[in-house]
Enzyme design. Sequence first.
Site, PDB file in Angstrom:
ATOM      1  N   THR A 155       8.058 -16.006 -89.588  1.00 34.34           N
ATOM      2  CA  THR A 155       8.640 -16.451 -88.152  1.00 34.34           C
ATOM      3  C   THR A 155       9.295 -15.271 -87.619  1.00 34.34           C
ATOM      4  O   THR A 155       9.028 -15.355 -86.275  1.00 34.34           O
ATOM      5  CB  THR A 155       9.582 -17.718 -88.676  1.00 34.34           C
ATOM      6  OG1 THR A 155       9.023 -18.566 -89.461  1.00 34.34           O
ATOM      7  CG2 THR A 155      10.106 -18.242 -87.153  1.00 34.34           C
ATOM      8  N   TYR A 215       5.920 -29.820 -87.638  1.00 34.13           N
ATOM      9  CA  TYR A 215       5.472 -30.951 -86.539  1.00 34.13           C
ATOM     10  C   TYR A 215       4.979 -32.141 -87.045  1.00 34.13           C
ATOM     11  O   TYR A 215       5.390 -33.211 -86.432  1.00 34.13           O
ATOM     12  CB  TYR A 215       4.710 -30.202 -85.454  1.00 34.13           C
ATOM     13  CG  TYR A 215       4.468 -31.041 -84.042  1.00 34.13           C
ATOM     14  CD1 TYR A 215       5.708 -31.021 -83.144  1.00 34.13           C
ATOM     15  CD2 TYR A 215       3.607 -31.575 -83.897  1.00 34.13           C
ATOM     16  CE1 TYR A 215       5.438 -31.881 -82.117  1.00 34.13           C
ATOM     17  CE2 TYR A 215       3.377 -32.433 -82.693  1.00 34.13           C
ATOM     18  CZ  TYR A 215       4.324 -32.468 -81.756  1.00 34.13           C
ATOM     19  OH  TYR A 215       4.225 -33.314 -80.693  1.00 34.13           O
ATOM     20  N   TYR A 258       8.059 -22.013 -98.541  1.00 34.38           N
ATOM     21  CA  TYR A 258       8.930 -21.902 -97.473  1.00 34.38           C
ATOM     22  C   TYR A 258       9.596 -23.203 -97.047  1.00 34.38           C
ATOM     23  O   TYR A 258       8.630 -23.797 -96.273  1.00 34.38           O
ATOM     24  CB  TYR A 258       8.529 -20.890 -96.690  1.00 34.38           C
ATOM     25  CG  TYR A 258       9.551 -20.346 -95.394  1.00 34.38           C
ATOM     26  CD1 TYR A 258      11.094 -20.659 -95.509  1.00 34.38           C
ATOM     27  CD2 TYR A 258       8.892 -19.943 -94.236  1.00 34.38           C
ATOM     28  CE1 TYR A 258      11.732 -20.249 -94.501  1.00 34.38           C
ATOM     29  CE2 TYR A 258       9.952 -19.622 -93.284  1.00 34.38           C
ATOM     30  CZ  TYR A 258      11.288 -19.843 -93.514  1.00 34.38           C
ATOM     31  OH  TYR A 258      12.132 -19.303 -92.468  1.00 34.38           O
ATOM     32  N   ARG A 261      13.171 -25.716 -88.557  1.00 26.24           N
ATOM     33  CA  ARG A 261      11.830 -25.453 -87.900  1.00 26.24           C
ATOM     34  C   ARG A 261      10.963 -26.487 -87.993  1.00 26.24           C
ATOM     35  O   ARG A 261      10.010 -26.625 -87.139  1.00 26.24           O
ATOM     36  CB  ARG A 261      11.644 -24.181 -88.093  1.00 26.24           C
ATOM     37  CG  ARG A 261      12.475 -22.957 -87.716  1.00 26.24           C
ATOM     38  CD  ARG A 261      11.897 -21.790 -87.915  1.00 26.24           C
ATOM     39  NE  ARG A 261      12.897 -20.542 -87.408  1.00 26.24           N
ATOM     40  CZ  ARG A 261      12.646 -20.012 -86.065  1.00 26.24           C
ATOM     41  NH1 ARG A 261      12.061 -20.546 -85.199  1.00 26.24           N
ATOM     42  NH2 ARG A 261      13.783 -19.011 -85.835  1.00 26.24           N
ATOM     43  N   LYS A 280      11.598 -19.953-100.826  1.00 29.20           N
ATOM     44  CA  LYS A 280      12.415 -19.422-100.023  1.00 29.20           C
ATOM     45  C   LYS A 280      13.102 -20.615 -99.341  1.00 29.20           C
ATOM     46  O   LYS A 280      12.444 -21.398 -98.577  1.00 29.20           O
ATOM     47  CB  LYS A 280      11.815 -18.463 -98.727  1.00 29.20           C
ATOM     48  CG  LYS A 280      12.797 -17.975 -97.825  1.00 29.20           C
ATOM     49  CD  LYS A 280      12.165 -17.280 -96.468  1.00 29.20           C
ATOM     50  CE  LYS A 280      13.025 -17.007 -95.504  1.00 29.20           C
ATOM     51  NZ  LYS A 280      12.521 -16.293 -94.178  1.00 29.20           N
ATOM     52  N   ILE A 335      15.394 -13.573 -98.572  1.00 29.72           N
ATOM     53  CA  ILE A 335      14.311 -13.052 -97.586  1.00 29.72           C
ATOM     54  C   ILE A 335      15.120 -12.930 -96.248  1.00 29.72           C
ATOM     55  O   ILE A 335      15.615 -14.247 -95.876  1.00 29.72           O
ATOM     56  CB  ILE A 335      13.006 -13.694 -97.545  1.00 29.72           C
ATOM     57  CG1 ILE A 335      12.184 -13.535 -98.685  1.00 29.72           C
ATOM     58  CG2 ILE A 335      12.143 -13.415 -96.309  1.00 29.72           C
ATOM     59  CD1 ILE A 335      11.033 -14.211 -99.130  1.00 29.72           C
TER      60      ILE A 335
END
Length: 292
Positions: free
Chosen positions: A46, A109, A135, A140, A164, A206
């Site tokens: 990202t 989304y 992840y 997000r 992550k 990360i």
Amino acid sequence: MQKFIGTGVALVTPFKKDCSVDVDALKRIVDYVTEGGVEYLVVLGTTAESATLSNEEKEIVIKTIVEANNKRLPLVLGVGGNNTAKVIEELKTRDLSAFDAILSVSPYYNKPTQEGIYQHFKAVAEASPLPVILYNVPGRTASNMLPATVIRLANDFENVIAIKEAAGDIVQAMKLIQNKPKGFLVISGDDMITLPMVLAGGAGVISVIGEGFPKEFSEMVRLGLQRKVDEAYALHYKLADSIDMIFEQGNPGGIKEVFKSLGLSENTVRLPLVNVNEDLANRLNNFTKSIQ
């Protein structure tokens, strides 16, 4: 997967003032973080503004980083999305020979159920020729991949090796650490709670701040892994204000301002992102100067 213990950094994509990819700056950044002591590099996450890169630009970024790295550090490639079929197609068609693992974000989304998230990553795991790092970043994606789903994936697929975890929830992270299968890595995706996660049994991070201040942040993580708590927290608190600042007006606007202060790249971001305002830029510049 010992190579993913410690500090990985989610590399930015530096742009020139005309918004084209700045290859020379990217090479400088790879050298900077490598010489700063990080353990591995994450490509096209990202933070790389990968959502605004064309396929051609992604290939330029990959080629530049692979060549600049010159096999010095392990490489992780971001391969994720909310169209499962498209993710699988990329895994089957992209040359992954230079990479050690993929990082794949939970579908955003669409807001799938936990079963939908499981089935998505089941398909990814079965298609991937490389180890998979999950992840989870609910801020997000608009959905939280719960510990039970993560543990189910970790138990069912040998190549699902890590997560992550960026929910910003230390209790959720501790549940993952408590219940994970042996060898599975819980990696922080939240710079501010990296040290508490490491001390609770996490494998590292990360990081975004870790590419701005790689020497200090990677040393903090190593000290945490060695259980040198006081020394680790001294570095944590030295960097804490900068962690808040780089995310204050969005990522990667903040960290790109740090790179501008360091003379490594321009601070250019692509719409819909915009640069941080003058006040924050001044504060970041002053902090960067104080660390050097």
